[in-house]
Design a protein around this motif. Structure first.
Motif, mmCIF file in Angstrom:
data_model
loop_
_atom_site.group_PDB
_atom_site.id
_atom_site.type_symbol
_atom_site.label_atom_id
_atom_site.label_comp_id
_atom_site.label_asym_id
_atom_site.label_seq_id
_atom_site.Cartn_x
_atom_site.Cartn_y
_atom_site.Cartn_z
ATOM 1 N N GLY A 109 0.898 -1.176 -0.042
ATOM 2 C CA GLY A 109 -0.115 0.186 0.213
ATOM 3 C C GLY A 109 1.093 1.218 -0.074
ATOM 4 O O GLY A 109 0.345 2.346 0.475
ATOM 5 N N GLY A 150 -3.491 3.395 -1.696
ATOM 6 C CA GLY A 150 -4.601 2.221 -1.462
ATOM 7 C C GLY A 150 -4.169 0.984 -1.354
ATOM 8 O O GLY A 150 -2.972 0.595 -1.488
ATOM 9 N N ARG A 151 -4.774 -0.154 -1.549
ATOM 10 C CA ARG A 151 -4.558 -1.431 -1.220
ATOM 11 C C ARG A 151 -3.878 -2.324 -2.405
ATOM 12 O O ARG A 151 -4.523 -2.005 -3.322
ATOM 13 C CB ARG A 151 -5.925 -2.259 -0.677
ATOM 14 N N ASN A 152 -2.866 -2.937 -2.385
ATOM 15 C CA ASN A 152 -2.291 -3.539 -3.378
ATOM 16 C C ASN A 152 -2.018 -2.771 -4.510
ATOM 17 O O ASN A 152 -2.780 -3.285 -5.574
ATOM 18 C CB ASN A 152 -3.080 -4.899 -3.411
ATOM 19 N N ASN A 170 -5.114 1.214 -7.618
ATOM 20 C CA ASN A 170 -5.308 0.495 -6.183
ATOM 21 C C ASN A 170 -6.096 -0.865 -6.492
ATOM 22 O O ASN A 170 -7.346 -0.597 -6.245
ATOM 23 C CB ASN A 170 -5.827 1.228 -4.837
ATOM 24 N N GLY A 186 -6.429 -3.798 -4.609
ATOM 25 C CA GLY A 186 -7.069 -4.685 -3.500
ATOM 26 C C GLY A 186 -7.019 -6.318 -3.941
ATOM 27 O O GLY A 186 -7.758 -6.866 -3.336
ATOM 28 N N ASP A 219 -6.979 -9.283 -1.493
ATOM 29 C CA ASP A 219 -8.131 -9.657 -0.695
ATOM 30 C C ASP A 219 -9.273 -10.145 -1.548
ATOM 31 O O ASP A 219 -10.368 -10.070 -1.064
ATOM 32 C CB ASP A 219 -8.558 -8.193 -0.080
ATOM 33 N N ASN A 226 -12.859 -9.165 -2.075
ATOM 34 C CA ASN A 226 -13.236 -7.851 -1.383
ATOM 35 C C ASN A 226 -12.021 -6.860 -2.020
ATOM 36 O O ASN A 226 -11.104 -6.508 -1.123
ATOM 37 C CB ASN A 226 -12.944 -8.008 0.107
ATOM 38 N N VAL A 227 -11.978 -6.465 -3.271
ATOM 39 C CA VAL A 227 -11.246 -5.707 -3.855
ATOM 40 C C VAL A 227 -11.390 -4.132 -3.652
ATOM 41 O O VAL A 227 -12.193 -3.781 -3.096
ATOM 42 C CB VAL A 227 -11.341 -6.033 -5.491
ATOM 43 N N ASP A 228 -10.210 -3.369 -4.123
ATOM 44 C CA ASP A 228 -10.225 -1.847 -4.104
ATOM 45 C C ASP A 228 -11.082 -1.716 -5.346
ATOM 46 O O ASP A 228 -11.005 -2.365 -6.467
ATOM 47 C CB ASP A 228 -8.816 -1.567 -3.777
ATOM 48 N N ASN A 263 -11.316 -3.522 -8.945
ATOM 49 C CA ASN A 263 -10.162 -4.355 -9.039
ATOM 50 C C ASN A 263 -9.034 -3.605 -10.160
ATOM 51 O O ASN A 263 -8.515 -4.353 -11.242
ATOM 52 C CB ASN A 263 -9.967 -5.868 -9.541
#
Length: 357
Positions: free
Chosen positions: A142, A161-163, A178, A180, A183, A186-188, A210
Motif C-alpha cells: 500500500g 490504497g490497497r495492493n 489500487n 486490492g 483480498d 473484497n477488492v479496491d 480491481n
C-alpha cells in the motif's frame, strides 16, 4: 485471491533455451556485451528465484537468453514484474525479492540493487514510473516508494490504497491503480492521485473494481483498466471489467465502459489492447472509439498472449506465455501487422522494453 486476474502475480518465469550457442553460464560474467535493442523480462516461477532478462539485437539477430546473468554473474531474483528505462539507466522491479535492480542501458551491468523492505517484511514492489529525476515504485503493502535516480536511494514512502499495481504520470500528478487484489473478492476500486511537486496524496478517485492498468494519452487523459469481480455464474454481485477515462485537469472520470481486453497501452494518438481471441484492437484516443478490430494482418495467433508493447514507429511486440509453465515466445511485428521474428523466451515473458540509445 485473484484467479486469472492475478496472473501478473502468479505466473512465473524462467528464460527459454533459445539460441543455445548464445547462452552464457550464470557464473561467468563478461565485460563484452552487444548493446541491446530489446530486453524481455520473464517472471519465472514464484519462489524459485529464476527471473531472467533476455537481450535481442536487430542488426546481428542475436538473442542472449539470460543476458543479465551473463554480464553480472548472478540472477535478478524472484518474480520480475516490470522493466523501464529512464535516461541511461534501466530499472527492473522484482516483486518477490522486493528489490529494484538498476542497470546500465548499454552494458546491462548492475549499478545498484535497491531493497524495498519494511523492516524485515518485503513490500513486494509491482510497477515503476518516472518524473523529474525521481522513480516512483508501487508496492503491494500500500505504498509508493520515491527513489532518487541520481543517488539510487529511497527518499520516502507515500501511502496509497490497497495492493497498488500500475502507475503513470499526467499533468504533474501520479495516478496509482489500487487493486486490492490480494483480498479478492473484497477488492479496491480506486486510483490514488499524488501531487508530484509536493509529494502528497491529494485525491482518491473511484473507478472500476480491481483496477490494475494505467496509461496516459497525449492530451493528459488517464486510462484505468480494471478486472472487475467474478463470484460465480449469474451471481448478481459480479461486476464487469471496465476502462475508465480520467481528465487529469479536473481529476474527474469522463467515461467508464465495459472493457474485456488486456494490456491497454498508448502510443501516439492510439491505444492498443489484446483480446482473448488473439486479436489486437486499435483505439482512437481522440474520438474514443475502436477504429480497427485486429492490428495483425497475417493471421498470426497466440496460445496465451501475455504482454503487448507498441513502438513509436508502429512496430509491435507480443509475448506468448504458452502454458505458463514452459518457455514462452516473443513475436515481433512490423507496422503493417506482419510477423518479422519469433524468439524463444523464458517462462511467462511479462514485459518488453525497447531500449533507447
Amino acid at each position: 485471491m485473484k484467479q486469472l486476474q492475478l496472473r501478473y502475480l502468479f505466473i512465473a518465469l524462467a528464460l527459454g533455451a533459445s539460441l543455445a550457442s548464445c547462452r552464457k553460464d550464470k557464473n561467468e560474467p563478461t565485460d563484452t556485451f552487444e548493446t541491446p535493442d530489446v530486453l524481455i523480462l520473464s517472471q519465472g516461477n514464484i519462489g524459485k528465484n529464476n527471473s531472467l532478462v533476455s537481450s535481442y539485437n536487430f542488426t546481428s539477430n542475436n538473442l542472449v537468453t539470460d543476458a543479465f546473468s551473463a554480464v553480472n554473474g548472478r540472477g535478478i531474483g524472484d518474480t520480475g514484474n516490470d522493466i523501464k528505462q529512464y535516461g541511461s539507466k534501466i530499472y527492473i522491479v522484482v516483486n518477490y525479492s522486493s528489490t529494484v535492480e538498476v542497470i546500465a542501458s548499454r552494458s546491462l551491468k548492475s549499478l545498484k540493487q535497491v531493497p524495498l523492505m519494511n523492516g524485515a517484511t518485503p513490500r513486494q514492489p509491482r510497477s515503476i514510473a518516472f518524473y523529474q529525476n525521481k522513480a516512483y515504485v508501487s508496492s503491494y503493502d500500500g505504498t509508493v516508494a520515491v527513489i532518487d535516480t541520481a543517488s539510487l536511494t529511497v527518499d520516502k514512502f507515500i501511502n496509497v490504497g490497497r495492493n497498488p499495481e500500475q502507475l503513470a504520470v499526467a499533468n504533474g500528478k501520479l495516478y496509482v491503480a489500487n487493486s486490492g487484489g490480494l483480498d479478492y473478492p473484497n477488492v479496491d476500486n480506486t486510483v490514488s492521485v499524488i501531487n508530484l511537486n509536493t509529494g502528497t496524496l491529494v485525491k482518491t478517485i473511484t473507478v472500476g473494481d480491481n483496477p490494475y492498468g494505467v496509461a496516459v494519452d497525449k492530451g493528459g487523459d488517464v486510462y484505468v483498466s480494471a478486472y472487475g469481480v467474478y463470484y460465480g455464474p449469474e451471481d448478481p454481485l459480479n461486476t464487469s471489467a471496465s476502462l475508465a477515462v480520467i481528465n487529469s485537469a479536473t481529476d474527474e472520470v469522463k467515461t467508464k465502459n465495459d472493457f474485456f481486453g488486456s494490456n491497454f497501452t498508448i502510443s501516439g494518438n492510439f491505444g492498443y489492447y489484446l483480446n482473448w481471441d488473439s486479436t489486437i484492437s486499435v483505439y482512437d484516443t481522440d474520438k474514443e472509439v475502436v477504429i480497427k478490430d485486429n492490428l495483425i494482418s497475417d493471421g498470426t495467433t497466440f496460445k496465451a498472449a501475455y504482454n503487448l508493447t507498441v513502438a513509436d514507429n508502429g512496430e509491435f511486440f507480443v509475448t506468448d506465455a504458452k502454458d505458463y509453465s514452459s518457455d514462452g515466445e516473443l513475436f515481433i511485428f512490423d507496422s503493417s501487422g506482419k510477423k518479422r521474428h519469433t524468439l524463444t523466451t523464458g517462462i511467462n515473458p511479462s514485459a518488453v522494453l525497447i531500449v533507447k540509445k
